[in-house]
Structures are given as structure tokens and as C-alpha cells.
Write an enzyme that holds these catalytic residues in place. Structure first.
Site, PDB file in Angstrom:
ATOM      1  N   ASP A 106      14.262   0.804   1.182  1.00 32.13           N
ATOM      2  CA  ASP A 106      13.037   1.369   1.728  1.00 32.13           C
ATOM      3  C   ASP A 106      11.826   1.195   1.263  1.00 32.13           C
ATOM      4  OD1 ASP A 106      11.391   2.470   3.650  1.00 32.13           O
ATOM      5  OD2 ASP A 106      12.377   4.407   3.708  1.00 32.13           O
ATOM      6  N   ASP A 324       5.039  -2.924   7.005  1.00 32.25           N
ATOM      7  CA  ASP A 324       6.294  -1.981   7.471  1.00 32.25           C
ATOM      8  C   ASP A 324       7.381  -2.875   7.781  1.00 32.25           C
ATOM      9  OD1 ASP A 324       7.940  -0.219   8.086  1.00 32.25           O
ATOM     10  OD2 ASP A 324       6.902   0.707   9.696  1.00 32.25           O
TER      11      ASP A 324
END
Length: 600
Positions: A106, A324
Site C-alpha cells: 500500500d 492512488d
């Protein structure tokens, strides 16, 4: 249905307890990293990761694609956007003897945590857990991705420090910090601190590689005194000498590929076309008290459309754009989405909650042009098309409230991105697929062969009204000698290949790694103002969305349970020190605190 009861302790001192211990909580050991076979590491480390898409990691698949479905519930129909989240997974080996677990990489959070074997929600039975506040939580199957049993490892040491993190999709993890023998593919990263979650409703853990301000131990401007940061994976790699820089490159590969790669401490020049252009990160939350950027926001200077016959500028208004990798689709402010849709002859459907349009052919050459000031990233229109079961095509660029864009995988798979966490910069170039060889160069003090974009000093500072028109296709670029040239351009790849001689080397063997999401991936998808009907589209967030610390950062995202109702939530995290390490914060407490610190 079996009901489990528990009297969890609400530990209200989570924000302020023992943070004064700072880095001493993690000891002063400096990891000396090697490959598992004992050989030395090059000045860069490459990991491959598996890509999958779905509404949750448990139900994700490499073959899934975003789609719009009609779902029947209790006698009525709902329209739902499926497979909206992206997941990049990697296997870790922890403990003595080794135990294997899977985590998601992440880019939008900064801590590593794994599921503990004592998590009460791990059950193969169809059970329900009832918390002290009366809320219920269904059991989860933890066997597929593995759990870590600290009692079965002779080398595990606990820091007696509590850990807590929650995400915008409602998932959370609570536990304690510790250290153990730890390997990431063929790299021994023993000494990297991680948390063992003994209470989580997530089926898989997370390996966060974001900025230090997202670490769960750091309070930033929103919490009490004595915040501290520690060395997460990118810093451990740099500070151990395994790589020379606090930076990494992300290559998602084309949409049909089941793998991508992340390269710590290096750039692979074979993975992009033209020149790498460097932009500074934007401190989007400066007005909320943040002294430096905490997520990967950059300035988007404009948006356009390129066809075989003409170029059209949709808008040249500056907006903030979040990179993102945890979001499959791309989200733009409402007005900008409306302007783009009009140029594409797409119309807003109040019934569906999305823009619909004629389905382009597979040979359609139309491209959406993202202008970053001096260079463009071009994305085929077909990459933004979402199919449906209703024989209509959906524009996979979703309107959202606010002035921030979210550039998800539909954009990022066409860009080669270098994240320079040391200098708070992003370098971008048009991605290049199909290269059979590598051309890897170590990043030492700056990104090799990258140049400052012409707009480097012209960054977003405040929200502005989005206007139509302008000209993003007359590109002005400032060369290294300070001269300026301009010309008509539709691709950034028209610029020259890098100069100088690069050090080319092979990466050796690597198992399976992942890069991710960064940040509350999905965001609120609002109905376009002025459209008939009351409808909003579904937005789901993934574990790999960017996390924020309760004692440091918060970021909003949203989920929607029906076409007409959307519920906003925030993703927060926190860390506290506890003398006996036994206190656990229940999810309801975190949710309440998150609401107190919620901001947009």
C-alpha cells in the site's frame, strides 16, 4: 447463527500514552539486510506483485474488470459498480520456523501488520461477534492468506506497544508491535518493525510503504505531544545500505498482465518512453495544519482529448490530483467530469448514476490527455470504459465532490511513476510495455535522467473555479540550459531519450511482491447537480487505500449501500504504548474518535 460475546476494554488514552518513548520503543538495532542466500544486495531491489481486482481482496481475481450490475434485493433493484478496487499482493515469511502470510502493498499507508492466529473473528463457522457497544461483526476465513502465531516463533520479541488502524471501508486492525525474523521474497528484512493484529475484520494484512507522516505512531498536527516516526520498509532498505535512496518506482504493466513490479532504489528506463519529468508533491492539507505533504498529491494543469483529426482542450484549470494505485477507476471534480463528458457526447443517466455513451470500438484511437505542465500522459479512451449488463457503456471517470482528482489504475497503468520520498517529488513518464530487457539505474541523490517539469514552480495552491477551454497542446518545455521552446504535442514521448550512460543490470530472482494502493482509494461519487432524480453511484474503498493516523492524519472516503444513499466514512489509524500490551481499543471507539477529527 452462533453469537460470540466479548467485553472489550476501551483504552481512552490511545492518543497520548507513552509516545514520549519515541523510537526507543523499536530499539536501536540497525538491520543489515542481505538476500536469503547470504549474497549482497545490489543498489536496488525489485519485487514483482500479483494484480487482482474486486470489491474485496477475498473476492478479487486477476480476470475481474470493473462493471455495472443490476442487483436484486428484497424485491427491488439496485445498480452497483463492481470490481472497483485494486489489490497488489506479496508473500512474507516471518518467524522461526518460518510462517508464510500474504499482505497487500500500500503506497498510501506506512505500517506493516499481519493477522495474528488468536484473532477471534477468524472462524470457518458462520459466526457473529458482538462487541461491547452491541455492534455485530461476522466471522472471517483467515486460512487462505495465513496468520502469524507468535507462540510458534522462537525469535519473536514484543515491544509491548499497542497498534490500531482503521480504513474507510470499515476494516480495522488492533494489536501490538514487535520484531522477528522477516523475509520479503528473497530479501531478509529482519529488524523491520511490524504489528500483529489480534483483532481484525480483514482477511489480509497490509505492507504500507507511504510517507512517514502516515505512520500509526506519528501524531502530526491533529493529536497530542511527543509524536514520533520510525523506519518503515523504504527507510529500512535505505538506512541499511541495501539501496542508496528513499525512493521507489511503480510499474503496473498493461491491463491484461497479471503482474506488475516495484523497484526500490532504482529506475528501469526500459519501462517508459520519452523523458521522466519531476513534479513536487502538493501539501493539500496545509490549511488543516499539516507542515508537509502526507500523501502523493501533485498538480494537474489541464485535461484534453486527442483524436486522429483534432485536439481539444477540456480545461486548463489547475487541480490537485492524488496518485492512488488502490483505486481501479479515475475520479474528477464534478464540473470537470461534466465538461469532459460533454466533449465525448456522454450523457448523465439519473437512473444509473453514471455517464453513459456509445461504446467505442476496440480500434478507437481517442485518448484522454492529462497535462502536467510541459508534458502529457495520454490514456486511451477505452481504458476508461466500463461495461454493463444493460448493453450500455459507462464512462469510467466518476464525478466526485471537492476539488481533488483521484487518478487510479485506469490512469496509472499508462504511467511510469517514481516516488521520491526523500525529496517529496514524483517523476512521471508514459509507460512502455513489452520490453524484453531491463535498463535499471540506481537512484543515488536524485532520480537519474529525470528533469524538472516546466511547471515545477507553478503548483496548485488553492481551489479555483473550473473553466472550460484553454490550450494544453501548445507545450512549453524548459531545457536544462534554461532555454524555452514550444510546439504542438499530443504525447510526452516525443521528447528525447535520456542522455548519458546508464548502469544496466539484472535484478536476479524475485518471488512475488506487491505494490498498492495508496490511500482511501475510492471517494464520494456525487450525482451531477441539476440532473433529474435522486441518485448517487457506489464507491467502495479497499484495504489498500491510503490510511491516516488518528494521531496524525485523516482522509475521507465513502461507501454506498444503495443507488440513492451514500455514507461517508473516514480512514484513521492510531498507535499507543501500553505497559502490559493487553489493552485493545474496540472499533466503535475508533470510529467515534475518527468522527471528531474528520475533515475534508
Amino acid at each position: 447463527m452462533k453469537v460470540l460475546n466479548s467485553n472489550s476494554v476501551v483504552y481512552a488514552a490511545v492518543l497520548l500514552s507513552d509516545l514520549s518513548n519515541g523510537l526507543s520503543l523499536f530499539g536501536n538495532k540497525k538491520p543489515q539486510l542481505t538476500k536469503r542466500d547470504g549474497s549482497e544486495i545490489d543498489n536496488f531491489i525489485k519485487f514483482k506483485f500479483d494484480k487482482s481486482y474486486g470489491d474485496s481482496y477475498k473476492n478479487s481475481s486477476k480476470r475481474n474488470k470493473p462493471k455495472l450490475d443490476i442487483v436484486k434485493r428484497d424485491g427491488y433493484e439496485e445498480i452497483e459498480l463492481k470490481n472497483e478496487s485494486s489489490f497488489y499482493s506479496i508473500k512474507l515469511s516471518i518467524g522461526t520456523p518460518a510462517q508464510n502470510v500474504t499482505v497487500l502493498i500500500d503506497t498510501g499507508s506506512s505500517d506493516l501488520w499481519v493477522t495474528g492466529s488468536d484473532n477471534p473473528l477468524c472462524s470457518s463457522d458462520d459466526a457473529t461477534f458482538t462487541g461491547s457497544d452491541g455492534s455485530s461483526q461476522s466471522s472471517i476465513d483467515c486460512s487462505l492468506y495465513g496468520t502469524f502465531d507468535i507462540d510458534d516463533s522462537s525469535s519473536f520479541t514484543s515491544n509491548d506497544t499497542s497498534f490500531a488502524i482503521t480504513y474507510g471501508d470499515g476494516s480495522y486492525a488492533l494489536g501490538n508491535w514487535g520484531q522477528d525474523v522477516l523475509s520479503l521474497q528473497d530479501i531478509d528484512v529482519t529488524g523491520l518493525s511490524f504489528a500483529v493484529a489480534n483483532y481484525t475484520n480483514s482477511t489480509v494484512g497490509v505492507l504500507g510503504i507511504g510517507l512517514p507522516s502516515l505512520e500509526a505512531t506519528y501524531s502530526g498536527s491533529l493529536a497530542g505531544s511527543n509524536p514520533y516516526q520510525y523506519d518503515n520498509l523504504p527507510l529500512v532498505l535505505r538506512n541499511s545500505g541495501a539501496v542508496k535512496s528513499y525512493a521507489y518506482s511503480l510499474f503496473l504493466n498493461d491491463e491484461d498482465s497479471s503482474e506488475g513490479s516495484i523497484l526500490f532504489g532504482g529506475v528501469d528506463h526500459s519501462k517508459y518512453e520519452g523523458t521522466l519529468n519531476t513534479l513536487p508533491l502538493v501539501n493539500y492539507q496545509k490549511s488543516s495544519g499539516f507542515q508537509s505533504p502526507y500523501e502523493f498529491d501533485i498538480t494537474l494543469q489541464g485535461l484534453g482529448i486527442s483524436t486522429s483529426s483534432k485536439n481539444t482542450t477540456v480545461s486548463d484549470t489547475q487541480i490537485v490530483a492524488l496518485l492512488d494505485s488502490g483505486t481501479t477507476l479515475t475520479y474528477l471534480p464534478v464540473t470537470l467530469t461534466s465538461l469532459l463528458a460533454a466533449e465525448l457526447n456522454a450523457s448523465y443517466s439519473a437512473r444509473l448514476g453514471y455517464y453513459t455513451m456509445s461504446c467505442p470500438s476496440s480500434s478507437d484511437s481517442t485518448e484522454i490527455v492529462f497535462d502536467f505542465g510541459g508534458f502529457h500522459i495520454n490514456v486511451p479512451l477505452t481504458s476508461f470504459i466500463v461495461t454493463s449488463s444493460m448493453n450500455v457503456c459507462i464512462l469510467g471517470i466518476i464525478p466526485r465532490s471537492g476539488d481533488q482528482a483521484i487518478l487510479g489504475d485506469s490512469f496509472l497503468q499508462h504511467a511510469y511513476v517514481v516516488y521520491d520520498l526523500e525529496n517529496l517529488e514524483i517523476s512521471l513518464a508514459q509507460a512502455k510495455y513489452g520490453s524484453s530487457s531491463e535498463d535499471i539505474e540506481a537512484i543515488v541523490s536524485s532520480v537519474p535522467s529525470a528533469v524538472r517539469a516546466a511547471s515545477y514552480s507553478n503548483t496548485w495552491s488553492t481551489a479555483a473555479t473550473i473553466n472550460s477551454g484553454g490550450d494544453i497542446f501548445t507545450v512549453s518545455t524548459t531545457a536544462s540550459n534554461g532555454t524555452t521552446s514550444s510546439g504542438s504535442s499530443t504525447r510526452s514521448s516525443t521528447s528525447s531519450r535520456r542522455t548519458g550512460t546508464a548502469t544496466s543490470s539484472s535484478t536476479g530472482s524475485a518471488k512475488d511482491s506487491s505494490a498498492s494502493s495508496l490511500r482511501p482509494s475510492s471517494s464520494t461519487i456525487d450525482s451531477v447537480s441539476g440532473s433529474s432524480g435522486s441518485s448517487s453511484s457506489t464507491s467502495s474503498t479497499s484495504i489498500s487505500n491510503s490510511a491516516t493516523t488518528l494521531a496524525s492524519t485523516t482522509r475521507s472516503s465513502s461507501t454506498s449501500s444503495s443507488l440513492s444513499t451514500s455514507t461517508s466514512s473516514s480512514r484513521t489509524s492510531s498507535s499507543n504504548s501500553n505497559s502490559n500490551g493487553s489493552n485493545i481499543i474496540v472499533p466503535s471507539f475508533i470510529t467515534i474518535l475518527a468522527s471528531l477529527f474528520y475533515f475534508i
